[in-house]
Design an enzyme around this catalytic site. Structure first.
Site, PDB file in Angstrom:
ATOM      1  N   LYS A   1       0.874  -1.166   0.000  1.00 45.50           N
ATOM      2  CA  LYS A   1       0.000   0.000   0.000  1.00 45.50           C
ATOM      3  C   LYS A   1       0.915   1.220   0.000  1.00 45.50           C
ATOM      4  O   LYS A   1       1.589   1.501   0.994  1.00 45.50           O
ATOM      5  CB  LYS A   1      -0.900  -0.012   1.228  1.00 45.50           C
ATOM      6  CG  LYS A   1      -1.933   1.096   1.220  1.00 45.50           C
ATOM      7  CD  LYS A   1      -2.905   0.898   2.378  1.00 45.50           C
ATOM      8  CE  LYS A   1      -4.066   1.867   2.303  1.00 45.50           C
ATOM      9  NZ  LYS A   1      -3.663   3.263   2.357  1.00 45.50           N
TER      10      LYS A   1
ATOM     11  N   LYS B   1      -3.151  -2.811   7.620  1.00 41.87           N
ATOM     12  CA  LYS B   1      -2.281  -1.683   7.963  1.00 41.87           C
ATOM     13  C   LYS B   1      -1.213  -2.069   8.989  1.00 41.87           C
ATOM     14  O   LYS B   1      -1.477  -2.847   9.893  1.00 41.87           O
ATOM     15  CB  LYS B   1      -3.128  -0.532   8.546  1.00 41.87           C
ATOM     16  CG  LYS B   1      -4.166   0.029   7.590  1.00 41.87           C
ATOM     17  CD  LYS B   1      -3.588   1.021   6.603  1.00 41.87           C
ATOM     18  CE  LYS B   1      -3.325   2.357   7.223  1.00 41.87           C
ATOM     19  NZ  LYS B   1      -4.403   3.309   7.068  1.00 41.87           N
TER      20      LYS B   1
END
Ligand code: IVH
Length: 707
Positions: A120, A348
Site C-alpha cells: 500500500k 495496515k
C-alpha cells in the site's frame, strides 16, 4: 444491538463527527493534516461502531456516509467516470479474517481463492485517462466522486507514459495508481523549504499532494514525483460498472472466460488482478515489483510480515499491504459497498509511536539562524532504527507540549522522516521537574535571539555566528549548489572552529599547507579538497546564485532569476518591482533578493567571490540553456523511422526549442522519440521508465515556432 441511544451516546456521535469533519477538511482541502492517521482511523471506527449499533443516529452528512471532502477550487473539478473507492482497513489478523468471512458469506459456493498482495503506497491516488492510447487527462482523487484536473502536472511525472505502449489501444483506457515522492526528494524539498524559512511538509504524502496541486507545472517537473499503477479499466468494463455501481448479484464478466483462446491483440481485457498488473507493465507503467500472488491466508500473512521489516529499506513509504481477490469474475460478483470494494482490504501496519524518557532539551542553530529545540532521548527502537533525538519544532510547539526535564514522552516516526515528540505523559512527570523554555540568547554565539510576533521561528541574527557560517558553507558545497566534493560537515566544523573560514569566500584562499594541521587531514585529502574548491569556480551563475542562500531562492527560483538577470550587477541593481516583474517571482521573493544585496557584508562577499574568479554572470552556453524554450533542459533520443521528419530535421526542432539530442538512452534521457522499426533503444527506454513520444507529440511539445 439497535437499542435507543442515550444522551451520552448522542453527544459522543456528534463530537466524533465534528472532529472527523475538521480533520478531513485540514487533510483534503488544506493539505495540512492536524490529526495522526492512526487517531483518525480509530475515531472513524468508533463512529462507525456507534452508528451500527444505533442506525437511527445515521445522518446523510455523517463522515461515514461519504468518501472524503470537497476538493479545493484552483483547478477545474472533474467528475470521475467511476468513483475512486477507498479501502476498508484491517489492523490485525482477526480483522482480516472478519473481512474474509464477510465476503465468503456473499459468495458461499466459492472454495479456495487466490489473493494478490500489493504494497500500500503512502501517496496520492490519480486517475489517468488515455484516448486512443494518448494521455489526455490526469485527475486527483478529490472526494472520490470528483477530483481536480491536474493534467499539466501529471505530464511531468516521468513514470507516467504519455502514450500507451501498444499499436492497438482501446478507444478509452483509465489507469489508476498512486503518485508519491521518493524519500530522498522529500528530504531535499524540506531542506530547501527550511533554507527559505518556509513551513516543512509533515511527510512525503503531504509533500506529494502539495506538489501535485502546484499551479506551476515547472516546479512539479523539478520535484521528481513517481507513480505506481494498480488498476486499469477498459471502456466496456467502465460502462458496465456505471450501470451497476454496487451490484452484488452474479453477472457475466466482460473479461474473456478461461476457455477463450488468448487474443492476439496486445491488450486483451485481463481476467484477474495479477494479469491486469502485467498488462499495465506492458502498457508502459511502473508497477510495484514487490507484488505477490498468494494461494492462502498464510501466504498473505507471511508477505505482510516480510514487508513489515523490509519496507524500511524502500526508497518510498508504504503504510500497509493491500489484499485483493485475484479473480475479476469473483470481484464483479461481490461488487462494492457505498465506499469500499468488497473484494479488497488494506492490512495496515501498526502506528509507530513509542514512549521514552526525555533526558534533555538542546537547541540547534541552522544556517538561516533558525533555532530548533531538540529532545535528547533515552535511545529507543522505532520503525527499524534507533532514535535518540526528536524535533520539538519551534518555540510555539515547545510551549504547547509543556515539556519538562525527565518527562516521559511519546515519539513518532509514522510518515515522518525526522522523529518528533507527539505528546507528553504528564501523569508520569517527576516532582519538581523544570520546564523547558526557549533560550533568550544564541547557544552558539551568545547574541540575543529574535522572534517576530507573527512567525514561528526564533532566530539568531548574527551573521558571523559559527553555526550560521557552518550551515552556509555546507549549503554552498551541496551537490545542487557548487558541488564541492569532500567538503562535508566534519571538515566544515573544523575549518570554522579553527578560524580558517569565516565566510564562503575564505574557501578560495585555502591552501594545502593551511589545511594540513586539521585533525586527520593528510597531504592527499588536503590536495583533493583544494582542487575540489577550485573546480567549483566553473559552476554556472544560476548555481552560484542558489548557493548564496538568499531566503526563498531555491534551485528553481535561482534559475529563473539567472535567466532574467544574466549578471550579478543586473540583479544587484534591480528594484523590487523589476525583480517581481519576472514571471513566477512573487513580492516576497523579490523583497528578499533586493534586501540581500543591500547588506554591506553581502556586497563585500560578492566582490570577493568576483575576485576569486567565480561565475557571477551567465556564459553564452548557460544563457542558451536557461533560455525558456519549451524543451529547455530536456534530453531526447531519436529512434526508428519517423513518419515525416528526417533525423536531422527532428534534431533541429528539438534544439530550436531548447532541448538536447543525444545518441544513447540512459537514466539522463527524458524522452525517446520513437518511429517505425524502433529497436533496442525502445526496449531500454521502457525498462528505464522513460517517456516515449511519437513525432506528432514531439512537434506539439516543441510548440508553434517549430511548425
Ligand atoms: S486499490 C477500489 N492498491 O490506498 C480499490 N490502493 O486507503 C482501489 N493505495 O485510495 C484502491 N496503494 O489511494 C489500491 N496497491 C494499492 C494501493 C492503493 C495505495 C491507496 C489508494 C486508496 C487508498 C485506500
Amino acid at each position: 444491538m439497535n437499542q435507543a441511544a442515550d444522551e451520552t451516546t448522542i453527544a459522543r456521535v456528534q463530537t466524533l463527527r465534528a472532529q472527523l469533519q475538521a480533520a478531513s477538511y485540514a487533510y483534503y482541502v488544506l493539505d495540512a493534516p492536524d490529526l495522526p492517521d492512526e487517531v483518525y482511523d480509530r475515531l472513524y471506527r468508533e463512529l462507525q461502531d456507534l452508528e451500527a449499533a444505533h442506525p437511527d443516529l445515521v445522518t446523510p452528512d455523517s463522515p461515514t456516509q461519504r468518501v472524503g471532502e470537497k476538493p479545493a477550487t484552483q483547478f477545474t473539478s472533474v467528475r470521475h467516470n467511476i468513483p475512486l473507492y477507498s479501502l476498508e482497513n484491517a489492523f490485525d489478523l482477526t480483522e482480516f479474517r472478519a473481512w474474509e468471512d464477510r465476503w465468503r458469506r456473499q459468495a458461499p459456493t466459492v472454495g479456495k481463492v487466490e489473493y494478490v498482495a500489493e504494497l500500500k503506497i503512502d501517496g496520492n491516488a490519480l486517475a489517468l485517462t488515455y484516448e486512443n492510447g494518448v494521455l489526455v487527462r490526469g485527475v486527483t482523487r478529490g472526494d472520490g466522486v470528483s477530483g481536480e484536473d491536474i493534467t499539466p502536472n501529471v505530464r511531468t511525472i516521468r513514470s507516467i507514459p504519455l502514450r500507451l505502449n501498444t499499436d492497438t489501444p482501446p478507444p478509452v483506457v483509465e489507469v489508476r495508481g498512486e503518485a508519491f515522492l521518493p524519500l530522498d526528494v522529500f528530504e531535499q524539498i524540506n531542506a530547501e523549504r527550511e533554507a527559505r524559512g518556509e513551513a516543512l511538509f509533515a511527510n512525503p504524502r503531504n509533500a506529494a499532494a502539495g506538489t501535485l496541486r502546484q499551479l506551476d507545472s515547472r516546479i512539479v517537473a523539478a520535484r521528481r514525483l513517481d507513480f505506481f499503477a494498480y488498476t486499469v479499466h477498459l471502456r466496456d468494463e467502465e460502462m458496465k460498472e456505471k450501470e451497476h455501481p454496487s451490484s452484488s448479484s452474479p453477472s457475466s464478466s466482460s473479461s474473456p472466460s478461461p476457455s477463450t483462446p488468448p487474443s492476439p491483440s496486445p491488450s486483451p481485457s485481463p481476467s484477474s488482478q495479477w494479469a491486469a498488473l502485467d498488462l499495465l507493465q506492458t502498457l508502459g507503467f511502473r508497477v510495484n515489483p514487490n507484488r505477490q500472488l498468494c494461494q492462502s491466508e498464510t501466504e498473505v500473512q507471511a508477505y505482510f510480515n516480510e514487508w513489515d521489516t523490509k519496507r524500511a529499506q524502500l526508497s518510498y513509504l508504504t503504510d500497509g499491504v493491500v489484499v485483493k481477490l485475484n479473480d475479476f469474475a469473483l470481484q464483479q460478483q461481490l461488487g462494492f459497498t457505498q465506499k469500499f470494494p468488497r473484494w479488497a482490504v488494506a492490512l495496515k501496519y501498526p502506528a509507530e509511536e513509542v514512549p521514552t524518557l526525555l533526558e534533555a532539551v538542546s537547541f540547534q542553530v541552522g544556517r538561516t539562524g533558525a533555532v530548533t529545540p531538540v529532545a535528547e532521548l533515552r535511545p529507543v527502537q522505532l520503525a527499524g532504527t534507533t532514535v535518540a533525538r526528536a524535533t520539538l519544532h519551534n518555540a510555539d510547539r515547545l510551549a504547547e507540549l509543556d515539556i519538562h526535564q525527565g518527562d516521559t514522552v511519546i515519539v513518532r516516526k509514522a510518515g515522518e522522516i525526522i522523529p518528533e515528540v507527539v505528546r507528553v505523559l504528564g501523569e508520569l512527570r517527576p516532582e519538581h521537574a523544570t520546564k523547558a523554555t526557549m533560550p533568550t540568547h544564541c547557544p552558539q554565539c551568545a547574541s540575543a535571539l529574535v522572534k517576530p510576533e507573527d512567525e514561528a521561528v526564533t532566530r539568531c541574527i548574527n551573521s558571523s555566528c559559527p553555526a550560521i557560517v557552518q550551515g552556509a558553507i555546507i549549503h554552498w558545497a551541496r551537490r545542487d549548489a557548487l558541488d564541492i566534493e569532500g567538503l562535508g560537515e566534519k571538515w566544515v566544523k573544523q575549518l570554522v572552529e579553527q578560524g580558517l573560514v569565516q565566510s564562503v569566500a575564505d574557501l578560495y584562499g585555502l591552501t594545502v599547507e593551511a589545511l594540513l594541521p586539521l585533525d586527520r587531514m593528510g597531504q592527499k585529502s588536503a590536495q583533493n579538497l583544494v582542487d575540489a574548491i577550485a573546480a567549483s569556480k566553473t559552476r554556472p551563475w544560476a548555481s552560484v546564485l542558489y548557493a548564496l542562500g538568499i531566503r526563498h531562492v531555491g534551485t528553481v527560483n535561482a534559475k529563473t532569476l539567472a535567466q532574467h538577470f544574466p549578471t550579478v550587477a543586473a540583479l544587484a541593481t534591480a528594484s523590487p518591482d523589476e525583480i517581481e516583474a519576472v514571471h513566477t517571482i512573487g513580492p516576497e521573493i523579490a523583497q528578499a533578493v533586493f534586501q540581500w544585496f543591500r547588506v554591506p557584508a553581502n556586497q563585500t562577499l560578492i566582490d570577493r567571490l568576483q575576485r576569486a574568479g567565480l561565475q557571477l554572470a551567465a556564459s553564452p552556453e548557460e544563457q542558451a540553456q536557461l533560455a525558456p524554450g519549451p524543451l529547455a533542459g530536456k534530453t531526447f533520443v531519436l529512434t526508428g523511422t519517423l513518419p515525416t521528419l528526417t533525423r536531422p530535421e527532428a534534431s533541429a526542432i528539438i534544439e530550436a526549442a531548447g532541448g538536447k539530442v543525444t545518441s544513447s538512452v540512459s537514466k539522463a534521457t527524458d524522452y525517446l522519440v520513437a518511429g517505425e522499426k524502433a529497436g533496442s533503444k525502445l526496449t531500454k527506454a521502457e525498462t528505464l521508465g522513460i517517456a516515449i513520444l511519437s513525432e506528432a507529440e514531439l512537434v506539439a511539445m516543441a510548440g508553434p515556432q517549430t511548425a
